[in-house]
Each structure stands twice: as C-alpha cells, then as structure tokens.
Design an enzyme around this catalytic site. Sequence first.
Site, PDB file in Angstrom:
ATOM      1  CB  SER A 188       0.197  48.969  79.433  1.00  0.00           C
ATOM      2  OG  SER A 188      -0.635  50.061  79.698  1.00  0.00           O
ATOM      3  CG  ASP A 342       3.731  56.033  78.778  1.00  0.00           C
ATOM      4  OD1 ASP A 342       2.539  56.302  79.053  1.00  0.00           O
ATOM      5  OD2 ASP A 342       4.233  54.910  78.964  1.00  0.00           O
ATOM      6  CG  HIS A 372       1.284  53.756  76.885  1.00  0.00           C
ATOM      7  ND1 HIS A 372       1.863  53.409  78.088  1.00  0.00           N
ATOM      8  CD2 HIS A 372       0.261  52.884  76.700  1.00  0.00           C
ATOM      9  CE1 HIS A 372       1.201  52.389  78.602  1.00  0.00           C
ATOM     10  NE2 HIS A 372       0.226  52.046  77.769  1.00  0.00           N
TER      11      HIS A 372
END
EC number: 3.1.1.3
Length: 398
Positions: A188, A342, A372
């Site tokens: 991320s 995501d 995600h």
Amino acid sequence: GVKTVLLLIVGVLGAYYVYTPLPDNIEEPWRLLWVNAHMKTLTNLALFAEYLGSNIFMNTVKFLTSFQEVPPTSDENVTVTETTFNNVPVRVYVPKRKSKTLRRGLFYIHGGGWCVGSAALSGYDLLSRRTADRLDVVVVSTNYRLAPEYHFPIQFEDVYDALKWFLRQDVLEKYGVDPERVGVSGDSAGGNLAAAVAQQLIKDPDVKIKLKTQSLIYPALQTLDMDLPSYRENAQFPILSKSFMVRLWSEYFTSDRSLEKAMLLNQHVPVESSHLFKFTNWSSLLPEKFKKGHVYNTPTYGSSELARKYPGFLDVRAAPLLADDAQLRGFPLTYVITCQYDVLRDDGVMYVTRLRNAGVQVTHNHIEDGFHGALSYNGFKTGYRVEKQYFEWLRENV
C-alpha cells in the site's frame, strides 16, 4: 412486545451497519464484512472525535490502531531486535539457525496511508517473522514519521535514510547479508515508498550497493487521476473506499482540506502540469480486461495555487508513476501484486505496463478475488494464498 421490537430494530440496524453487497467470488465474505465493520467503527469514532474538536481524525485512527502493536519478542526461530538506522527506528529479524553462506536481505516498509501503522503492528510483525524464518532472510522492517504531524517528503526521507544505512557494507556485514542479494518491499503506502526509494537509489552516486529486487504489494503510485476504472468500480468497497484513499493521499501533503476536496472532484492538477497525464493515461496503459467499457474523461484542470502551495502531489518521489521512461529503465527485478477489488488496482497495473515498456523484467500477480490489505489479514484464505505466492517469488528472485 417492546423488547422484541427493540431487538428487531437493533438487529436491522446492526445488519445494515455490517452488511455491504460483495461480488460472488469473494472467499469468506462474512469475515471481510466483520473486518470492514471494525474499520468503519474506527473511522466513525475518529470522525466523531474530529467533530467534537477533541482530536483530529488521523491522530484518532492512529491511537486506536496502536492497540494492535506487539513488543519485539524473539522466538525459537528468529531473533527480533529494535534499533535505529541513521536515527530512524527499525525492527530487525534474523533467523537463529546457522548459515554457512551470507543471507539475503529484505528491507520492508509498512502501509497505513503515510498516516498510521508501524513495524510493531501484529500483522507486520508476523509477516516479517515468517519471511525471516521461512526464507532464511534478514528482514529490516522500518518505521517512518507519519502525517498529520509530518508531511511529504519526511516519510520518503526517513525510509530513504534507513535504506541507505542498511546498504552500507559494514552494516550488511554485521547482519551477515550478501550485498548482491538485497530487495526492498512494501504494501500500500509502503509499496509507494518502496518504488520511490528504489527510483531514487538508481540516481544516487553515493550508494555503491544496489537493490536486486523490488516487490510492491497493492501499491499507491499516482496522484493525478482519481477517476481510474478501479476507483469507479471500488469506490465503496470494504477496507479502502475512494473517499478514504483520497483523504490519506491529501493528508500526506497537507492537512488543508481544500486539496482533499479538489482531489475528490479530480480537479487538482493545474494546466501547466498537463504534460504529466501521459504517464497515468489509463486508456493507453491498462489492458482491455481492466477497461471494461469505461470511458476516459479528460481531466478538468485545477488551481495553480494548490500546486504552488503543495507541490508534493506532482513530485515523482510521492507518485512513482510520474517517472519518465529513462528513469524506469534502470529498475531491478520487480514483482507487483494487484487486487481486483481495490481502488489502487490500476495504479499497479499501469506501473507494470510502463516498466515492461521500459524493458524491466516484471512479474505481475493479479488476485482476481483479492481486496486491499489481503496480506495483512492473516486469518483469510486469500491472505495465505497471496503470502504463499509472494514468498515463492522472493525465494526464487532475491
């Protein structure tokens, strides 16, 4: 009578709060809904605190998240220590078994939207521990200062300073790491920072030891276009909604909410920066299967004033997709994980396209039923599958 009605009302409200429609191919949907309810509760508490004026939103999220931190405890397989690399706090995981040769090294950068998280969070501690033990790798899991107290480029600089320290010959020798087998990895926002520091390292004449690999797990890579197909399709999807991602992005640069508002409307890039859009034009960079009939909207230009005040969102160190092809050519072996559900999916997919066009060797692992944060949720079957594929790639390539 009344009790039954009250129970019914509470049940209906509870179901409404927890339930979100999910695609058929999501494994363990109820588990995902409970995790999402937990996330919703965290953010709602933080919004309530902000409304009361008792604390700002991100600091509340940070405080609530900190309860998931664990101490640096060694076990029968791995020695865990905390130290600093160039004044940046890190956790180091060294396998206990004897090794006849130098070990590989992995520098890991945690996610959390540049605002929350740490190497001490239980999910990251477990991942680093498993990586060290199963792959016989020395893992350095770095911390970095967070927004809203610190904005870009502090996060980037902290990570870069720690990585440069790790890549010193004497430091690698101390930990028994082979200087030719060091990789950088992150998820991320950590994937964003991993790509950014890998780019910077290529240009840095002071660093003699270079990275062998970079592995980016559902990375955030661009700030220009908040209207990609993945943002449209997953705007309300559990874990990371479009509005929360935009809040994190804008908070990385400033606590001035005017940038967040402009980004939500996709009207934040000034006309004088229009030449950058070719680097994030999904109509030419996404394979057909990710376009799915979406129509590319030419962006509406925003205020030059915003870009003057907060130039970070147009900086390649914050948005690695803005690197030109010449910069991308020197990249190490790359592994990219993207997830279908995501908002950041298309950032990763476009980066894969651009790296391949620049001649970089890339392995792209797209998780069709992934969402995600899948790797951080250790109990999920999807998470185990993602971890297994990630470990296999590291084993073969670092």
